[in-house]
Design an enzyme around this catalytic site. Structure first.
Site, PDB file in Angstrom:
ATOM      1  CG  HIS A 167      -1.988  -1.182   1.167  1.00 28.54           C
ATOM      2  ND1 HIS A 167      -2.678  -1.238   0.312  1.00 28.54           N
ATOM      3  CD2 HIS A 167      -2.263  -2.156   2.047  1.00 28.54           C
ATOM      4  CE1 HIS A 167      -3.750  -2.307   0.260  1.00 28.54           C
ATOM      5  NE2 HIS A 167      -3.260  -2.811   1.612  1.00 28.54           N
ATOM      6  CG  ASP A 203      -2.727  -8.135   0.633  1.00 29.91           C
ATOM      7  OD1 ASP A 203      -1.947  -8.531   1.669  1.00 29.91           O
ATOM      8  OD2 ASP A 203      -3.691  -7.388   0.871  1.00 29.91           O
ATOM      9  CG  HIS A 205      -6.634  -5.344   1.781  1.00 35.26           C
ATOM     10  ND1 HIS A 205      -6.263  -6.256   2.686  1.00 35.26           N
ATOM     11  CD2 HIS A 205      -7.970  -5.226   2.210  1.00 35.26           C
ATOM     12  CE1 HIS A 205      -6.917  -6.511   3.784  1.00 35.26           C
ATOM     13  NE2 HIS A 205      -8.016  -5.969   3.393  1.00 35.26           N
ATOM     14  CG  ASP A 292      -4.855 -10.381   3.043  1.00 36.49           C
ATOM     15  OD1 ASP A 292      -4.441 -10.819   1.970  1.00 36.49           O
ATOM     16  OD2 ASP A 292      -4.490  -9.302   3.337  1.00 36.49           O
TER      17      ASP A 292
END
Lengths: 357, 357
Positions: A167, A203, A205, A292
């Site tokens: 991120h 991931d 996200h 995740d």
């Protein structure tokens, strides 16, 4: 497989993050990395080692020097100003929003510590404190060490990076990420190998930071599978319409996934992403290994099983490219070690199957 | 003096705001407006009234319709999604930072409620809940009613606006502000009077929203006295270097003040700002009357006394321009009513002195 980790990473630790205005127990905790390390040690098939120190060079090839300077000095500045007595972590409350006006240019760069963090950080879940910078630097060393191992001939190596990185953008951090380990590894590979490098971000996200860093680049292709940002963090990017710009047009692939996506559906999407990367690159693949997507993850909403992770590892290794695997998210601590172990076992199994006799 | 207020404004009420990651008791509370109203009622020299409803017209002349639509629907959307059971106010945790990349355009407008608020709101101190939109609309009605009173011939009128407005920009809210009452009043005056209007912002915080709305406009001059944003919220704007752009170049004046600035020093700066406005306008003045310059204010760091506020009111009224006075900040509830009463008494005293016999 060679597994790189650093005990320094555990110096970044905090009790609470702020979600929708309320403190909740932190998800991004040292126990995550410990769980993975323990599982890989128990597995017995991996060679664990610590990284060398790679200095600032690889970092400044990717990040704004002012961001790095901020991350390095912020905690000391916070302490010197007396604020540490009231707040044991720096969490922004006021943000330089895209819509903020009259704020550009040197004249208005914030000076107050509360403003400085809101200039660089885009959420309330990524606190800065005593050990943060040292840990983030150690995670980068881990990632570069893994890249070096692959440049030296390893078919695959794994970096147990923590904090994660995907991120974090050139001049922005957030999402538990401070420095972008995967992007730094990819840039390192490009410069050292002169080949076109692919980044496979699995991931749950969207890796907005990695995407942003390479969005206008043709020599690094970025493919991400993630929960649709219409449902999940980071909300503002990761739609299929984002495909790169300028020389990078067509070198970004986003695959938003439906809630509850299971192993079979996920593997189909993963195969498509890997094929897409193979078409656009000739060098190693960097894997941003978020776990995740796990069915029990408290932050994700997909349904990958431990068996699914093994199949993912096999599929990715089946591409035949050298793999620089760096850890990103994954917050179901109880199942996290086994998830990582299975993914890497899938890689090893495939690599063994392909090894010339 | 005519004093406009609305009981609907009290429907916006919350217990906590989030400062540097921790919930603290809210500063921007209904008791603020109640304290001012009580003091002005006791004074006996004011005529209190409620506003008419002015509809969306004046608001859409200043704000992005999508922002207004968001503010109107956000709470119902939050409730409908089931989130209200966990969070009784919408507070953003993830923000569309200026440095966020790949997020522009319709394709990536956030859909998840947590993302939507971070697209529009720039801090964690401005929660949205059940009564927020109704209260913000009522505050705008108060401001427009005051502007109408002045257009109808009043020399000065006061709007007890709450929530305040000056941090809200065309397409962004924050700083306890949702809709920009002062900017809406100024725009209303420009359109109705065809004169050049001045805005005098004496809140202790820079009015970044008002500045942004008129930054490229020549027909509205904006002058702000405030604590230096190098020390105080909103951090990212309010430096003396910001003087407007394009046709608005030279129509913005920022006067950052030193910590502890007292009555005498403040009045000198105020006189300069008023003279500057008189040189650039020929119509009414809108006063963004923040009373958080008060020596006891918990959020400010200046040292204005109740006597100082009376002198400020006299000085501003001495300009001889019709005054549209709208309430902004001020958080020392115990002294707030008297601060407002003194400021308006100063205006009345000067107006009486100037009244032709």
């Amino acid at each position: 497989m060679r597994v790189i980790h650093s005990p320094v990473q555990a110096e970044h630790t905090y009790r609470h993050e702020v979600v929708s205005g309320l403190p909740v127990p932190a998800y991004e905790v040292p126990a995550r990395a410990a769980a993975i390390r323990d599982a890989l040690e128990r597995d017995g098939r991996h060679r664990l080692a610590e990284p060398r120190g790679w200095g600032l060079g690889p970092i400044l090839a990717v990040h704004d020097a002012d961001l790095v300077g901020y991350l390095e000095g912020a905690w000391a500045e916070w302490v010197a100003s007396g604020r540490a007595a009231r707040r044991t972590a720096i969490v922004p409350d006021t943000f330089l929003l895209a819509g903020y006006r009259g704020a550009m240019g040197e004249a208005s760069r914030p000076v107050a510590p509360e403003g400085r963090i809101g200039y660089w950080c885009f959420d309330t879940m990524t606190p800065l404190m005593e050990g943060t910078y040292r840990a983030a630097r150690a995670a980068v060393d881990v990632a570069v060490e893994v890249a070096e191992a692959v440049l030296d001939g390893e078919r695959a190596a794994y970096g147990l990076c923590r904090p994660p990185g995907h991120h974090a953008a050139r001049g922005m951090f957030g999402g538990y990420c401070y420095l972008n380990n995967a992007a730094i590894a990819a840039e390192w590979l490009v410069r050292r190998s002169r080949m076109r490098v692919g980044i496979l971000d699995v991931d749950v996200h969207h890796g907005n930071g990695t995407q942003a860093i390479f969005y206008e680049r043709a020599d690094v292709a970025y493919a991400s599978l993630h929960s649709d940002p219409q449902r999940l963090y980071p909300y503002f990017s990761g739609s299929a319409e984002e495909t790169g710009e300028g020389p990078g047009l067509g070198a970004t692939l986003n695959v938003p996934l439906a809630m509850g996506t299971d192993d079979d559906a996920y593997l189909m999407a993963l195969e498509r992403a890997v094929d897409w990367l193979l078409d656009r690159t000739d060098g190693p693949l960097v894997v941003s290994l978020g776990l995740d997507t796990f069915e029990q993850d408290p932050l994700g909403d997909l349904a990958i099983t431990h068996d699914g992770f093994r199949r993912c590892g096999e599929l990715v290794a089946g591409a035949g490219r050298p793999l620089v695997i760096v850890q990103e998210g994954g917050y179901a601590v109880a199942g996290l070690g086994e998830a990582a172990r299975q993914w890497l076992a899938g890689v090893d199994a495939r690599a063994a199957a392909h090894r010339p006799e």
